[in-house]
Every structure is written in structure tokens, then in C-alpha cells.
Design an enzyme around this catalytic site. Sequence first.
Site, PDB file in Angstrom:
ATOM      1  N   SER A 143       0.860  -1.180   0.000  1.00  0.00           N
ATOM      2  CA  SER A 143       0.000   0.000   0.000  1.00  0.00           C
ATOM      3  C   SER A 143       0.899   1.233   0.000  1.00  0.00           C
ATOM      4  O   SER A 143       1.968   1.222   0.634  1.00  0.00           O
ATOM      5  CB  SER A 143      -0.875   0.025   1.250  1.00  0.00           C
ATOM      6  OG  SER A 143      -1.512   1.289   1.369  1.00  0.00           O
ATOM      7  N   TYR A 156      -1.729  -0.670  10.116  1.00  0.00           N
ATOM      8  CA  TYR A 156      -1.869  -1.146   8.731  1.00  0.00           C
ATOM      9  C   TYR A 156      -0.608  -0.798   7.925  1.00  0.00           C
ATOM     10  O   TYR A 156      -0.027  -1.660   7.258  1.00  0.00           O
ATOM     11  CB  TYR A 156      -3.113  -0.494   8.125  1.00  0.00           C
ATOM     12  CG  TYR A 156      -3.323  -0.763   6.647  1.00  0.00           C
ATOM     13  CD1 TYR A 156      -3.809  -1.993   6.210  1.00  0.00           C
ATOM     14  CD2 TYR A 156      -3.049   0.221   5.694  1.00  0.00           C
ATOM     15  CE1 TYR A 156      -4.011  -2.234   4.860  1.00  0.00           C
ATOM     16  CE2 TYR A 156      -3.242  -0.011   4.355  1.00  0.00           C
ATOM     17  CZ  TYR A 156      -3.729  -1.240   3.940  1.00  0.00           C
ATOM     18  OH  TYR A 156      -3.918  -1.474   2.594  1.00  0.00           O
TER      19      TYR A 156
HETATM   20  N1  NAD Z   1      -8.852  -0.620  -1.949  1.00  0.00           N
HETATM   21  C1  NAD Z   1      -7.896   0.236  -1.648  1.00  0.00           C
HETATM   22  O1  NAD Z   1      -8.101   1.462  -1.712  1.00  0.00           O
HETATM   23  C2  NAD Z   1      -6.520  -0.266  -1.264  1.00  0.00           C
HETATM   24  C3  NAD Z   1      -5.464   0.655  -1.186  1.00  0.00           C
HETATM   25  C4  NAD Z   1      -4.194   0.208  -0.864  1.00  0.00           C
HETATM   26  C5  NAD Z   1      -3.969  -1.140  -0.638  1.00  0.00           C
HETATM   27  N2  NAD Z   1      -5.017  -2.015  -0.712  1.00  0.00           N
HETATM   28  C6  NAD Z   1      -4.708  -3.441  -0.488  1.00  0.00           C
HETATM   29  O2  NAD Z   1      -5.174  -4.192  -1.595  1.00  0.00           O
HETATM   30  C7  NAD Z   1      -5.573  -5.502  -1.184  1.00  0.00           C
HETATM   31  C8  NAD Z   1      -6.977  -5.786  -1.657  1.00  0.00           C
HETATM   32  O3  NAD Z   1      -7.837  -4.808  -1.092  1.00  0.00           O
HETATM   33  P1  NAD Z   1      -9.337  -4.610  -1.602  1.00  0.00           P
HETATM   34  O4  NAD Z   1      -9.668  -3.179  -1.415  1.00  0.00           O
HETATM   35  O5  NAD Z   1      -9.507  -5.251  -2.928  1.00  0.00           O
HETATM   36  O6  NAD Z   1     -10.120  -5.450  -0.476  1.00  0.00           O
HETATM   37  P2  NAD Z   1     -11.649  -5.968  -0.476  1.00  0.00           P
HETATM   38  O7  NAD Z   1     -12.138  -5.763   0.915  1.00  0.00           O
HETATM   39  O8  NAD Z   1     -12.410  -5.357  -1.581  1.00  0.00           O
HETATM   40  O9  NAD Z   1     -11.483  -7.525  -0.760  1.00  0.00           O
HETATM   41  C9  NAD Z   1     -10.694  -8.276   0.102  1.00  0.00           C
HETATM   42  C10 NAD Z   1     -10.941  -9.764  -0.135  1.00  0.00           C
HETATM   43  O10 NAD Z   1     -10.071 -10.474   0.763  1.00  0.00           O
HETATM   44  C11 NAD Z   1     -10.826 -11.425   1.485  1.00  0.00           C
HETATM   45  N3  NAD Z   1     -10.211 -11.636   2.802  1.00  0.00           N
HETATM   46  C12 NAD Z   1     -10.215 -10.785   3.855  1.00  0.00           C
HETATM   47  N4  NAD Z   1      -9.603 -11.339   4.904  1.00  0.00           N
HETATM   48  C13 NAD Z   1      -9.183 -12.574   4.499  1.00  0.00           C
HETATM   49  C14 NAD Z   1      -8.493 -13.634   5.132  1.00  0.00           C
HETATM   50  N5  NAD Z   1      -8.129 -13.551   6.419  1.00  0.00           N
HETATM   51  N6  NAD Z   1      -8.221 -14.750   4.426  1.00  0.00           N
HETATM   52  C15 NAD Z   1      -8.627 -14.854   3.122  1.00  0.00           C
HETATM   53  N7  NAD Z   1      -9.293 -13.895   2.481  1.00  0.00           N
HETATM   54  C16 NAD Z   1      -9.581 -12.751   3.156  1.00  0.00           C
HETATM   55  C17 NAD Z   1     -12.233 -10.839   1.589  1.00  0.00           C
HETATM   56  O11 NAD Z   1     -13.200 -11.851   1.828  1.00  0.00           O
HETATM   57  C18 NAD Z   1     -12.374 -10.183   0.212  1.00  0.00           C
HETATM   58  O12 NAD Z   1     -12.867 -11.083  -0.749  1.00  0.00           O
HETATM   59  C19 NAD Z   1      -5.408  -5.520   0.341  1.00  0.00           C
HETATM   60  O13 NAD Z   1      -4.169  -6.102   0.677  1.00  0.00           O
HETATM   61  C20 NAD Z   1      -5.416  -4.049   0.711  1.00  0.00           C
HETATM   62  O14 NAD Z   1      -4.717  -3.813   1.914  1.00  0.00           O
HETATM   63  C21 NAD Z   1      -6.275  -1.617  -1.002  1.00  0.00           C
END
Ligand code: NAD
Length: 264
Positions: A143, A156
Site C-alpha cells: 500500500s 496497517y
Molecule cells: N482498496 C484500496 O483502496 C486499497 C489501497 C491500498 C492497498 N489495498 C490493499 O489491496 C488488497 C486488496 O484490497 P481490496 O480493497 O480489494 O479489499 P476488499 O475488501 O475489496 O477484498 C478483500 C478480499 O479479501 C478477502 N479476505 C479478507 N480477509 C481474508 C483472510 N483472512 N483470508 C482470506 N481472504 C480474506 C475478503 O473476503 C475479500 O474477498 C489488500 O491487501 C489491501 O490492503 C487496497
Amino acid sequence: MDLALKDKVGIVTGAGWGMGKAIAEGLAEEGARVVVADIDEARGIAATKQIVDSGGEATFVRADVSRWSEVQQVVSAALERFEHIDILVNNAGAWVMESFAKMQRESWDIQINVNYYGTLNFTKAVLDHMISRKTGCIISIGSDAARIGEPTQTIYSGTKAAILAFTRSLAKEVGRYGIRVNAVCPSLTRVERRVEMEESMRREDPAKFEAYQEQMKKALRLYPLGKFGAPQDVANMVVFLASDLRAGHITGQTISVNGGYCMV
Ligand SMILES: NC(=O)c1ccc[n+]([C@@H]2O[C@H](COP(=O)([O-])OP(=O)(O)OC[C@H]3O[C@@H](n4cnc5c(N)ncnc54)[C@H](O)[C@@H]3O)[C@@H](O)[C@H]2O)c1
């Protein structure tokens, strides 16, 4: 551009929703066979069905990335079904947004366990296999918060920074086995979760939604390209990095996909 991913096998964690789903779809579109690993069975099954209905090959295995025995089961299932594993994408993530001063210790645990231990667990579970085959590609989702810091995202950010440091060190350790290890850092990305949250706020609390929109407008000024990311923006980078043909000399790197939000 041919990425030569046909018949490669990739595990994507958290692939039931959001960026993970887009990454799984992107790999499948390039002909890779995908293992969708997610804690949410309904979402995982739906995402897998969507890939299969579009002509791709995918299978779902339910797992919590923070639980070592469940992670091992995913790897065993992947090997049983597809015989080898070429690509691992550590994408599943957890976050609790609150000031460090106010946050209770219990909220530290879920973030450390899912983000850092989840990445360590899956990497450990595939590594011997990749070493024995002298090939493999591991991509972890970090991130921009880890690169520049964000208030209310202290724990985080720390877990994500740990992933970036782990990525660099592991890349140095396993390069001699032909294994590449990289990290991709998104900034704010308009995944389904955010779009749904905005929709329900707009319906249920128009005043709050208006204030939120103002806040988003301000945030957007920090994005030189004038827009937040889409899940596919991140997926495109991950799919490229997964290609030994096109990204075969890239390892130990952290690449932001962020519309210019953070430039380090
Ligand atoms: N969306 C953003 O703005 C953003 C920004 C920076 C980084 N990220 C990172 O990108 C990645 C994806 O984020 P996103 O926004 O697509 O998330 P999201 O919440 O849309 O989807 C996350 C998925 O991971 C699954 N999940 C959660 N905990 C889990 C576990 N313990 N074991 C297995 N599966 C699990 C959930 O069921 C879901 O399907 C993450 O690592 C997040 O930290 C996201």
C-alpha cells in the site's frame, strides 16, 4: 502483447472480491489457471464461477490466510488439481482505521495476522515447491500508506511496510532459484466494497454523503492524474509482473499503481 501465461498456475488470495478478483480474472484472461483463495465462501465461489463462465479455468478453496493449516490446504488442493504452482499473489488484506492513540490492541492483531502473517504463510507454503522447480513468481500487495504514511492507518502501514521489506530480502535470498519476488502498492482504489459503501451512504444519509464527497474532492487534488484507481489498474501491473517473458528481469521491486499520488 503475449505474456506467455498460458497454462501457468496462480494462487490469488482474497480473490473473491475487489482487487484480488480483478487479478484472478486478469490472470485467467491470459490463459493461466487460477486458484481463488478467500475466507468468504459465497464471494469466492461466485468469482470462480464468473471466470469459468468466461472460458477461464479456476477453482475455489476457502481459507483464512492467517491460519497456517488452511493455507497448507490451499497449496495441497492447487497441486492436486493443477500439479504445479507458478504464481502466488498475496492480496488478502485487513485494516482498521483509527488513531494509534485510541486503537485497542485487539485491532492490531487482525491487521498483523492477515496482512503480514498471511503473506508469510502463503509464501512459506509455496516456496519449497518453487525452489524445487527453480522457477516461480511471488507478488504481494502492499500500500502507498507504507511508503508515505497515513494518519489512522499506523498499524496497517506498518504491516504493509513489513511486506515490502520482506519482499526485498526474500528476492535476494531466492533469486538464485529463478524465483522473482515483487510488491505492488495501490493508493485509494474504487473496489466494489467502496462503491457499495458510497451507494448505501447516499441512500441512507445524504448529508453524510455530501460531506464525504467534499472530502473525496479534496483527496483527489493529491492525484496528478485526477482520478482514483480501479481494481483493473492494479490487476494489469500484477499480471505483467507475473510474466516471466515480459518481467523476467524484475525482482525485489515495489511498484506503485496510484495515479501519481505518491512518488518515491
Ligand atoms: N482498496 C484500496 O483502496 C486499497 C489501497 C491500498 C492497498 N489495498 C490493499 O489491496 C488488497 C486488496 O484490497 P481490496 O480493497 O480489494 O479489499 P476488499 O475488501 O475489496 O477484498 C478483500 C478480499 O479479501 C478477502 N479476505 C479478507 N480477509 C481474508 C483472510 N483472512 N483470508 C482470506 N481472504 C480474506 C475478503 O473476503 C475479500 O474477498 C489488500 O491487501 C489491501 O490492503 C487496497
